[in-house]
Structure formats: C-alpha cells, structure tokens
Design an enzyme around this catalytic site. Structure first.
Site, PDB file in Angstrom:
ATOM      1  N   HIS A 167      40.731  48.188  35.974  1.00  0.00           N
ATOM      2  CA  HIS A 167      40.227  46.808  36.044  1.00  0.00           C
ATOM      3  C   HIS A 167      40.018  46.380  37.499  1.00  0.00           C
ATOM      4  O   HIS A 167      38.982  45.820  37.852  1.00  0.00           O
ATOM      5  CB  HIS A 167      41.225  45.879  35.343  1.00  0.00           C
ATOM      6  CG  HIS A 167      40.956  44.425  35.531  1.00  0.00           C
ATOM      7  ND1 HIS A 167      40.363  43.639  34.570  1.00  0.00           N
ATOM      8  CD2 HIS A 167      41.210  43.585  36.590  1.00  0.00           C
ATOM      9  CE1 HIS A 167      40.255  42.395  35.022  1.00  0.00           C
ATOM     10  NE2 HIS A 167      40.771  42.336  36.244  1.00  0.00           N
ATOM     11  N   GLU A 168      41.001  46.650  38.354  1.00  0.00           N
ATOM     12  CA  GLU A 168      40.889  46.259  39.752  1.00  0.00           C
ATOM     13  C   GLU A 168      39.808  47.064  40.482  1.00  0.00           C
ATOM     14  O   GLU A 168      39.095  46.535  41.335  1.00  0.00           O
ATOM     15  CB  GLU A 168      42.236  46.415  40.458  1.00  0.00           C
ATOM     16  CG  GLU A 168      43.310  45.457  39.977  1.00  0.00           C
ATOM     17  CD  GLU A 168      42.896  44.002  40.106  1.00  0.00           C
ATOM     18  OE1 GLU A 168      42.186  43.668  41.082  1.00  0.00           O
ATOM     19  OE2 GLU A 168      43.264  43.199  39.231  1.00  0.00           O
ATOM     20  N   HIS A 171      36.508  45.469  39.950  1.00  0.00           N
ATOM     21  CA  HIS A 171      36.245  44.342  40.855  1.00  0.00           C
ATOM     22  C   HIS A 171      35.679  44.840  42.185  1.00  0.00           C
ATOM     23  O   HIS A 171      34.737  44.255  42.739  1.00  0.00           O
ATOM     24  CB  HIS A 171      37.537  43.563  41.120  1.00  0.00           C
ATOM     25  CG  HIS A 171      37.929  42.639  40.013  1.00  0.00           C
ATOM     26  ND1 HIS A 171      37.042  41.806  39.369  1.00  0.00           N
ATOM     27  CD2 HIS A 171      39.147  42.403  39.441  1.00  0.00           C
ATOM     28  CE1 HIS A 171      37.682  41.099  38.453  1.00  0.00           C
ATOM     29  NE2 HIS A 171      38.955  41.446  38.474  1.00  0.00           N
ATOM     30  N   GLU A 264      36.190  38.316  35.366  1.00  0.00           N
ATOM     31  CA  GLU A 264      37.340  38.881  34.667  1.00  0.00           C
ATOM     32  C   GLU A 264      36.920  39.578  33.374  1.00  0.00           C
ATOM     33  O   GLU A 264      37.412  40.660  33.046  1.00  0.00           O
ATOM     34  CB  GLU A 264      38.381  37.801  34.385  1.00  0.00           C
ATOM     35  CG  GLU A 264      39.040  37.222  35.621  1.00  0.00           C
ATOM     36  CD  GLU A 264      39.764  38.267  36.461  1.00  0.00           C
ATOM     37  OE1 GLU A 264      40.172  39.314  35.914  1.00  0.00           O
ATOM     38  OE2 GLU A 264      39.917  38.046  37.667  1.00  0.00           O
TER      39      GLU A 264
END
Length: 355
Positions: A167-168, A171, A264
């Site tokens: 997930h990070e 980003h 998100e």
C-alpha cells in the site's frame, strides 16, 4: 517461469491513476504552486527596483518581460524544491523517525525490495518510529522513505505486513506521497506545535506578516509614507500575519482533503493487487483500527493532523489527552475515508478475484 510471473505481476500493479485522482493530484499541486507564487511575487515586487538595476547592468539586451519571466520561474522552482525538502524534514522530525540500516532489519528490507521489484520502482529508504501505536506512512522527494512503527511490525502477520508495505509503495509509485508531503508545508507552519524552536503564533505571524508587508512595499505605498506610518503598517502586518497564512493555506488544505479521499482507495487496491491478497490488507486495516481503541490513552499524542494525514490510518503514532488545542486555531487535514468503507471495498475486490 519465474521471470514471466514477475512481468505478469508488474502488469497487474501498474499505477491505477483514475481520472479523478489525476485531477486532484494536479489541483493540489497547482494550489501549492500558486501559494508559492504569491510569496515569490510579493518578494520580487518588493525589490523590483534592485532587480531592474541588475538587469540593466548584467543583461540590458534582454527584454524586461523575458527577464522577469525567467526570474520568477527560477525563484518559483527553487522555492518548491526547498519547500519539499523542508516539509520532508519537518515531517520526519515530528515523529522522531530513525533511518534503519539493512543490517538492523534484513527481513523487512527484503520484503520491501521484493515488493518494489514487482511494482517496478526503486526500493525506498526505511525509517522506524519507536511507538507501540501501529501505523506507517511514506514521504516523497529525492530520497523517498517508507516509515513504520515498531507496533506495526509486532501486530501484523507476514501476509498483512506485505499488504501494508505494498500500500505504501503504491503511494510512492503514484507520486501522491510527494504531492502530499509538499502540501504539508503551509499547514505545518500554522499548527500549534513548535518548529525550529519558534511557537506557532510567532512562526505563523512572522511568515504571513512578511508576505503582507512585502505586498505593501511592492505596491509602492512605502515610497511616500513616513517612517512612523511604515512602522505601523509593519506592526499591523505582523499582527495579521497568522490570518494571512491561514487564508493562503486554506486552498491547499481543502484540496489535500479531497485528494486523500481518492489516494487511499487507489493505494488500497494497488497494494492488494501487488501483494495478491486483498483480504490480508482488509484484515490488517481492521486489526490496526481496532487496536487504537485498546491503546493506553497516555500512549496517544496528537500530531495536529499534519503527520496523521500521511499515515495509513488517521490516528498518527501518539496522542496525549492532557495536551489540547487550548481553543487556539489549528489547520487540520484529517480526511481519510472511513476505515470500514476501505475494508468493505477490499473484501468486494477479493470476492471479484475469487469469482
């Protein structure tokens, strides 16, 4: 067969930049640049006679319009670069991040390196926050960093940790971590926490007051004013500086809020695709969200929403019930979508994959 599988995985996890996310990334970046342009315009306008003297002495053949266009562009690019570097430094310093070496956490580095290879991006540096509160975030820039708390590593199993790290990385791959890092600069100046040893009100008033007074000088009013009048205007600019800074930061805060809603969801889906286990990311979000309610109150201290906004979940790393805002104005960026909605979307995605 292994190489073929990696290529197929990369194709699956290419950045899912929806049209709305791209628009909001662009809008937030434009808001930051326009706020910087106000500062650059005020500063250069205040020293316009000196700038014209330099042009006449150094490059008289260059048209004034071209001279000013180049000067403003260079100054704006330099300010954005300095702002990104400063915002990154302030964000990391507010959370007491310690940069890890690979010898300290070889397994964690191997996980990040493997996931970064699948995502077709460079592995970022890894930072650690010594906190029992489980969370993580990423900061962009020339030296991107993925930051995790000790509590995050302790509470997640292998699949969940992979999904959160993916997930990070999403980003960072989507560049929204860089835009959000840049967007934290003005709100950080307006928060209640001291930065560089200066209290919030003084820091905000000095910065905002300098912009106001530079505008007055740029308009030429001070050329015919008495020293007493100039002193009064300077004092008034200092008093109103905090309000001016808040007005300047408001569009950035608002657009960052809108951007966070989409970034998100996109990172959740991209991270679930990259790790190959949407249910693991849903389980991690549920576990981490539930753990906040059971965390001792003294282990939670507010970070004024600035760092919180960059985190996987909007509770930051620490919050102290004894520390309140005291009725003072604070710009907040608490704009994560509801965790329950993120979990529901991930489980719907998992059902789609299974079917």
């Amino acid at each position: 067969m292994v190489l073929r599988g990696c290529r197929e995985k990369r194709a699956d996890v290419s950045p899912q930049r929806s049209t709305r996310l791209r628009r909001r990334l662009a809008a937030t970046l434009v808001a930051v640049v326009l706020a910087d342009l106000v500062f650059v315009g005020a500063l250069l306008g205040a020293i316009a006679p000196l700038v014209e003297t330099l042009r006449t002495a150094l490059a008289p053949a260059i048209p004034a319009t071209l001279w000013w266009l180049v000067l403003v562009s260079v100054a704006l690019l330099a300010l954005v670069a300095v702002q990104l570097r400063t915002a990154r430094t302030m964000t990391l310093s507010r959370t007491d991040v310690r940069r890890l070496s690979e010898s300290e956490a070889p397994a964690l580095f191997e996980r990040v390196r493997r996931l970064a290879t699948l995502a077709d991006c460079q592995p970022p540096a890894i930072g650690l926050v010594d906190s029992d509160v489980p969370n993580c975030f990423s900061v962009g820039g020339r030296d991107p960093m993925l930051v995790v708390s000790s509590g995050l590593r302790d509470q997640l199993n292998d699949d969940e940790l992979d999904a959160v790290l993916a997930h990070e990385l999403a980003h960072l791959r989507n560049r929204d971590a860089t835009v959000m890092t840049l967007a934290t600069f003005l709100p950080t100046l307006a928060t209640d926490r001291p930065v560089a040893g200066l209290p919030r009100w003084l820091r905000a008033n000095l910065f905002g007051g300098a912009i106001l007074f530079a505008f007055v000088v740029a308009l030429g009013w001070t050329q015919s004013a008495s020293p007493t009048a100039i002193g009064l205007v300077a004092a008034l600019s200092l008093v109103l500086g905090g309000i001016a800074l808040g007005v300047l930061a408001t569009p950035v805060v608002y657009l960052s809020h809108r951007l966070s809603q989409d970034r998100e969801f996109v990172a959740d889906r991209a991270g679930a695709t990259l790790s190959g286990k949407p249910e693991a990311l849903a389980s991690a979000l549920e576990k981490l969200d539930d753990s906040v309610g059971s965390t001792p109150q003294q282990d939670l201290r507010s970070l004024d929403g600035v760092v919180d906004e960059l985190c996987l979940l909007p509770h930051g790393f620490v919050r102290d019930a004894a520390e309140g805002d005291g009725g003072r104005f604070t710009i907040r960026l608490r704009s994560h979508p509801p965790t329950s909605e993120r979990i529901d979307r991930l489980r719907e995605f998992a059902a789609e994959i299974e079917s």
